[in-house]
Design a protein around this motif. Structure first.
Motif, PDB file in Angstrom:
ATOM      1  N   GLN A   9      39.618  35.169  28.261  1.00 31.04           N
ATOM      2  CA  GLN A   9      39.933  35.726  29.573  1.00 31.04           C
ATOM      3  C   GLN A   9      41.318  36.349  29.585  1.00 31.04           C
ATOM      4  O   GLN A   9      41.532  37.394  30.205  1.00 31.04           O
ATOM      5  N   PHE A  10      42.275  35.743  28.915  1.00 32.23           N
ATOM      6  CA  PHE A  10      43.613  36.306  28.823  1.00 32.23           C
ATOM      7  C   PHE A  10      43.577  37.671  28.132  1.00 32.23           C
ATOM      8  O   PHE A  10      44.190  38.633  28.595  1.00 32.23           O
ATOM      9  N   ARG A  11      42.821  37.741  27.031  1.00 25.66           N
ATOM     10  CA  ARG A  11      42.701  39.020  26.327  1.00 25.66           C
ATOM     11  C   ARG A  11      42.048  40.075  27.222  1.00 25.66           C
ATOM     12  O   ARG A  11      42.395  41.247  27.156  1.00 25.66           O
TER      13      ARG A  11
ATOM     14  N   ARG B   9      38.802  30.068  35.656  1.00 25.31           N
ATOM     15  CA  ARG B   9      40.028  29.270  35.682  1.00 25.31           C
ATOM     16  C   ARG B   9      41.271  30.125  35.621  1.00 25.31           C
ATOM     17  O   ARG B   9      42.272  29.822  36.258  1.00 25.31           O
ATOM     18  N   MET B  10      41.227  31.229  34.866  1.00 24.36           N
ATOM     19  CA  MET B  10      42.393  32.093  34.755  1.00 24.36           C
ATOM     20  C   MET B  10      42.706  32.716  36.115  1.00 24.36           C
ATOM     21  O   MET B  10      43.852  32.769  36.537  1.00 24.36           O
ATOM     22  N   ARG B  11      41.690  33.171  36.812  1.00 25.21           N
ATOM     23  CA  ARG B  11      41.888  33.772  38.131  1.00 25.21           C
ATOM     24  C   ARG B  11      42.418  32.733  39.115  1.00 25.21           C
ATOM     25  O   ARG B  11      43.301  33.031  39.925  1.00 25.21           O
ATOM     26  N   GLN B  12      41.898  31.540  39.065  1.00 31.79           N
ATOM     27  CA  GLN B  12      42.381  30.485  39.952  1.00 31.79           C
ATOM     28  C   GLN B  12      43.843  30.169  39.681  1.00 31.79           C
ATOM     29  O   GLN B  12      44.634  29.994  40.608  1.00 31.79           O
ATOM     30  N   ALA B  13      44.210  30.087  38.416  1.00 35.24           N
ATOM     31  CA  ALA B  13      45.603  29.810  38.065  1.00 35.24           C
ATOM     32  C   ALA B  13      46.515  30.942  38.525  1.00 35.24           C
ATOM     33  O   ALA B  13      47.589  30.698  39.091  1.00 35.24           O
TER      34      ALA B  13
ATOM     35  N   GLY C 185      45.910  33.002  40.960  1.00 33.95           N
ATOM     36  CA  GLY C 185      45.908  32.958  42.418  1.00 33.95           C
ATOM     37  C   GLY C 185      46.863  31.916  42.959  1.00 33.95           C
ATOM     38  O   GLY C 185      47.598  32.169  43.921  1.00 33.95           O
ATOM     39  N   ARG C 186      46.883  30.739  42.346  1.00 35.42           N
ATOM     40  CA  ARG C 186      47.818  29.695  42.778  1.00 35.42           C
ATOM     41  C   ARG C 186      49.253  30.119  42.532  1.00 35.42           C
ATOM     42  O   ARG C 186      50.144  29.832  43.322  1.00 35.42           O
ATOM     43  N   TRP C 187      49.504  30.787  41.451  1.00 31.48           N
ATOM     44  CA  TRP C 187      50.853  31.188  41.085  1.00 31.48           C
ATOM     45  C   TRP C 187      51.357  32.316  41.980  1.00 31.48           C
ATOM     46  O   TRP C 187      52.520  32.323  42.377  1.00 31.48           O
ATOM     47  N   LEU C 188      50.485  33.246  42.314  1.00 33.36           N
ATOM     48  CA  LEU C 188      50.911  34.417  43.092  1.00 33.36           C
ATOM     49  C   LEU C 188      50.954  34.175  44.594  1.00 33.36           C
ATOM     50  O   LEU C 188      51.745  34.787  45.290  1.00 33.36           O
TER      51      LEU C 188
END
Length: 71
Positions: A41-43, A54-58, A60-63
């Motif tokens: 997902q990072f790539r 999970r990447m989008r959720q992380a 989203g929480r950060w932003l």
């Protein structure tokens, strides 16, 4: 030699040498799968494709900073 027999042999050798025992077979399989998926997902994000899971959720929480309550 089976995986279990190899694990027992490695554990015995580690104990004789005073080293930490190796992890049991299969204990980290799901963690490896999660890390591989997160890396994929990072790539995808680096290549310009949208993030999911999970990447989008992380991200989203950060932003999205929640306002603090003054109570």
């Amino acid at each position: 030699m089976s995986i279990t027999q190899q694990y027992v042999l490695d554990t015995y050798r580690a104990r004789q040498l005073g080293e930490p025992a190796p992890p049991a077979p299969g204990t980290q399989d799901w963690q490896v799968v999660r890390e591989w998926r997160d890396h994929r997902q990072f790539r995808a994000v680096v290549a310009g494709r949208p993030a999911r899971g999970r990447m989008r959720q992380a991200l989203g929480r950060w932003l999205h900073v929640r306002p603090r309550s003054t109570g």
